[in-house]
Design a protein around this motif. Structure first.
Motif, PDB file in Angstrom:
ATOM      1  N   ILE A 177      24.849  67.094  48.607  1.00 50.86           N
ATOM      2  CA  ILE A 177      24.750  65.757  47.682  1.00 50.86           C
ATOM      3  C   ILE A 177      23.212  65.506  47.364  1.00 50.86           C
ATOM      4  O   ILE A 177      22.913  64.952  46.364  1.00 50.86           O
ATOM      5  N   SER A 348      31.159  64.654  51.147  1.00 47.70           N
ATOM      6  CA  SER A 348      30.895  63.413  50.494  1.00 47.70           C
ATOM      7  C   SER A 348      30.024  62.297  51.147  1.00 47.70           C
ATOM      8  O   SER A 348      29.994  62.514  52.453  1.00 47.70           O
ATOM      9  N   CYS A 349      29.080  61.558  50.522  1.00 46.07           N
ATOM     10  CA  CYS A 349      28.178  60.901  51.316  1.00 46.07           C
ATOM     11  C   CYS A 349      28.488  59.356  51.758  1.00 46.07           C
ATOM     12  O   CYS A 349      28.106  58.861  52.655  1.00 46.07           O
ATOM     13  N   GLN A 351      29.456  56.785  50.197  1.00 49.83           N
ATOM     14  CA  GLN A 351      29.111  55.402  49.781  1.00 49.83           C
ATOM     15  C   GLN A 351      30.180  54.663  49.082  1.00 49.83           C
ATOM     16  O   GLN A 351      30.450  53.577  49.108  1.00 49.83           O
ATOM     17  N   CYS A 352      31.030  55.418  47.988  1.00 51.25           N
ATOM     18  CA  CYS A 352      31.951  54.830  47.602  1.00 51.25           C
ATOM     19  C   CYS A 352      33.515  54.901  47.988  1.00 51.25           C
ATOM     20  O   CYS A 352      33.766  56.205  48.267  1.00 51.25           O
ATOM     21  N   ARG A 356      35.160  58.664  49.128  1.00 56.13           N
ATOM     22  CA  ARG A 356      34.948  58.844  50.950  1.00 56.13           C
ATOM     23  C   ARG A 356      36.429  58.908  51.361  1.00 56.13           C
ATOM     24  O   ARG A 356      36.939  59.742  52.070  1.00 56.13           O
ATOM     25  N   ILE A 394      30.115  56.573  42.035  1.00 60.55           N
ATOM     26  CA  ILE A 394      28.930  56.407  41.935  1.00 60.55           C
ATOM     27  C   ILE A 394      28.134  57.737  41.166  1.00 60.55           C
ATOM     28  O   ILE A 394      27.388  57.531  40.462  1.00 60.55           O
TER      29      ILE A 394
HETATM   30 FE1  SF4 Z   1      28.743  59.569  47.696  1.00 57.78          FE
HETATM   31 FE2  SF4 Z   1      30.043  58.078  46.006  1.00 57.78          FE
HETATM   32 FE3  SF4 Z   1      28.806  60.328  45.092  1.00 57.78          FE
HETATM   33 FE4  SF4 Z   1      30.998  60.503  46.690  1.00 57.78          FE
HETATM   34  S1  SF4 Z   1      30.850  59.895  44.729  1.00 57.78           S
HETATM   35  S2  SF4 Z   1      29.121  61.647  47.047  1.00 57.78           S
HETATM   36  S3  SF4 Z   1      30.635  58.751  48.114  1.00 57.78           S
HETATM   37  S4  SF4 Z   1      28.006  58.462  45.776  1.00 57.78           S
END
Ligand code: SF4
Length: 431
Positions: A177, A348-349, A351-352, A356, A394
Motif C-alpha cells: 500500500i 488491504s490497509c 481503513q475503509c 477491508r 479511499i
Molecule cells: Fe486501505 Fe481503503 Fe485503500 Fe483498501 S481501499 S487499501 S482499505 S485506503
C-alpha cells in the motif's frame, strides 16, 4: 550480475548496460548528465523543459499513464515555502520488477531525471522512496547519490549555478500500500502508511502538507533521454499519445522472463518473441498486461494487440506499470484468481469497509470454489461484491482487488462454472 543483452528494441534506459557499468563515470561516457549540463549552462528555462516534456508525450510509467509535462506544470512556481519532489520506487505489485533494475543498472539516469524535474518545478529537496524488501539496490542507489554529489551534480549550487537540489534515498517498509502515493507520503513522514482522502491532491498538499510532485522511477529515468533527443524525436519512437519506450516486466510461462524495453506500440507478439516465446512450446491462454490489478485478457486478444496505453485500453484492460504476466494452457484460472485475491486481502490497509471486508469476502468465495465447495450463485455474488467495492474506497487498492475478479469471470466463466458443477478443475493438469 545478470547481463541485459539482446532483450530490447531501441532501448534508452536499459541500453548498453552490462551489470557493472552503472557508475557515474560510465554513465557520463554514455552521454549521461549532458541534458542537465545543457539546461543549466544554456539557461534553458523551466517552461522550456516542461514544454519539451509535453511534446514528448511521456506518460507516467507507474500505472496511471498521466502526461508527465502536464503534471509538472501543476506545481505552483511562486509558492513561498518548501516544495518537494518524490520518486516512487516502491514497486510491490505481483509481476512488477522494472524499477529495481533501473536503480540497479542505471541509477544515474534516475538521479539526472529528478534533478531536471527539480529545476523545472523550482524544487530544492527530493526523496526516492525505495521498496523495503530491496536491500542491495537501495545501497547502490545511495552510492550513486554520493557519486553525483561528489561530482557536483547534486547538492548546493549544482555545476556552479544558482540551482541547488538535495536528494535523499528513503528505505520503505515493504508494504504494497505504500506504493499508493499518499500512503507513501505518510510513510515518508514517519507515520503508518495509509492512503489519504483526496482532494487535496499532493500537488497542493503533499509531503508535510507542502506542494509535492510524485513520479515513478521509470518516468524520471526517461527524462534525460527526452531532453537529449528532443520531445518530437522521443514521441516518434512510440505512437501518437504514447511517446517513447517502455520497460515491460515479462513473467509467468515465458521462456526468458525479465525486463524488456521496447517502443510503445510494439505488438505483444513481438514482445513475447523477445522473451523467448511460450515456455516448453505450450499454448498461450491468458495475459495480465499491466500488473496483477489490471483485467486479465485472453491470449488470442493479446496476440492481436499492441503494447501501448490506448491499444490495451481498447482491448479491455490497462497498460498499468507494464508488468506482463503470461499464463499457458495448463494454468487454472480459478487458482490464479485465488492467488491474486489473497494478495489484495492481505495488503488491504483496512481503513475503509468495502475494501477491508470485501477483499476477504472475495478471497473466501474464490477459495471455496477452488476447493470444490462452490455454489450455483457464487459467480453473480462475486460480481456483486466487486461492484460494491469498485469506486467506493479511499484509494485504488479496492478497484485493484475488484477488477481482476470481474475480468477472470468474464473471460473464463466456463472454467469457474465447471469448478462449481464438477467440484474440480477443467484443466487436465489440475484434475
Ligand atoms: Fe486501505 Fe481503503 Fe485503500 Fe483498501 S481501499 S487499501 S482499505 S485506503
Amino acid at each position: 550480475m545478470t547481463s541485459l543483452h539482446n532483450r530490447h528494441i531501441n532501448p534508452l534506459i536499459l541500453a548498453n548496460l552490462d551489470g557493472q557499468n552503472w557508475h557515474l563515470a560510465d554513465y557520463v561516457k554514455r552521454g549521461g548528465y549532458e541534458a542537465l549540463k545543457r539546461i543549466l549552462n544554456e539557461k534553458i528555462t523551466p517552461e522550456q523543459v516542461i514544454a519539451e516534456l509535453k511534446t514528448s508525450s511521456l506518460r507516467g510509467r507507474g500505472g496511471a499513464g498521466f502526461p508527465t509535462g502536464l503534471k509538472w506544470s501543476f506545481m505552483p512556481r511562486q509558492f513561498p515555502g518548501q516544495k518537494y519532489l518524490v520518486c516512487n520506487t516502491d514497486e510491490g505489485e505481483p509481476g512488477t520488477f522494472k524499477d529495481r533494475d533501473i536503480i540497479r543498472y542505471n541509477p544515474h539516469a534516475l538521479i539526472e531525471g529528478m534533478a531536471i524535474g527539480a529545476y523545472a518545478m523550482g524544487i530544492t529537496v527530493g526523496y526516492n522512496y525505495i521498496h523495503g524488501e530491496i536491500w542491495a539496490d537501495y545501497d547502490r542507489f545511495e552510492e550513486a547519490i554520493d557519486e553525483a554529489r561528489a561530482a557536483g551534480m547534486l547538492g548546493d549550487r549544482i555545476l556552479g549555478t544558482d540551482f541547488s537540489f538535495q536528494l535523499h534515498a528513503f528505505h520503505g517498509y515493504g508494504a504494497y500500500i505504500c506504493g499508493e502515493e499518499t500512503a507513501l507520503l505518510e510513510s515518508l513522514e514517519g507515520k503508518k502508511g495509509q492512503p489519504r482522502f483526496k482532494p487535496p491532491f499532493p500537488a497542493s498538499f503533499g509531503l508535510y502538507g507542502k506542494p509535492t510532485t510524485i513520479n515513478n522511477t521509470e518516468t524520471f529515468a526517461a527524462v534525460p533521454f527526452v531532453l537529449n533527443m528532443g520531445g518530437e524525436k522521443y514521441a516518434a519512437l512510440g505512437k501518437p499519445n504514447n511517446g517513447g519506450t517502455k520497460i515491460f516486466s515479462m513473467s509467468g510461462d515465458v521462456a526468458k522472463p525479465g525486463n524488456y524495453e521496447v517502443p510503445l506500440g510494439t505488438p505483444f507478439a513481438t514482445l513475447l518473441e523477445l522473451a523467448g516465446g511460450m515456455r516448453d512450446g505450450k499454448k498461450i491462454k491468458a495475459v495480465i498486461p499491466g500488473g496483477s490489478s489490471m483485467p486479465v485478457l485472453t491470449g488470442d486478444v493479446m496476440m492481436a494487440t499492441d503494447m501501448d496505453y490506448d491499444s490495451i485500453a481498447k482491448a479491455g484492460s490497462m497498460l498499468g506499470s507494464g508488468a506482463v504476466i503470461v499464463m499457458d494452457e495448463t494454468r487454472c484460472m480459478v487458482k490464479s484468481l485465488l492467488r491474486l485475491s489473497y494478495f489484495y486481502f492481505e495488503e488491504s490497509c483496512g481503513q475503509c469497509t468495502p475494501c477491508r471486508e470485501g477483499t476477504g469476502w472475495l478471497y473466501r468465495m474464490v477459495h471455496r470454489i477452488e476447493h470444490g465447495q462452490g455454489r450455483a450463485d457464487d459467480l453473480d455474488m462475486l460480481n456483486s461484491i466487486a461492484d460494491n467495492i469498485q469506486g467506493r474506497t479511499i484509494c485504488a487498492l479496492g478497484d485493484a482487488a475488484a477488477m481482476p475478479v470481474r475480468a477472470f469471470i468474464k473471460n473464463f466463466r466456463d472454467e469457474f462454472e465447471y469448478h462449481i458443477e464438477h467440484k474440480h478443475c477443467l484443466v487436465p493438469a489440475y484434475v
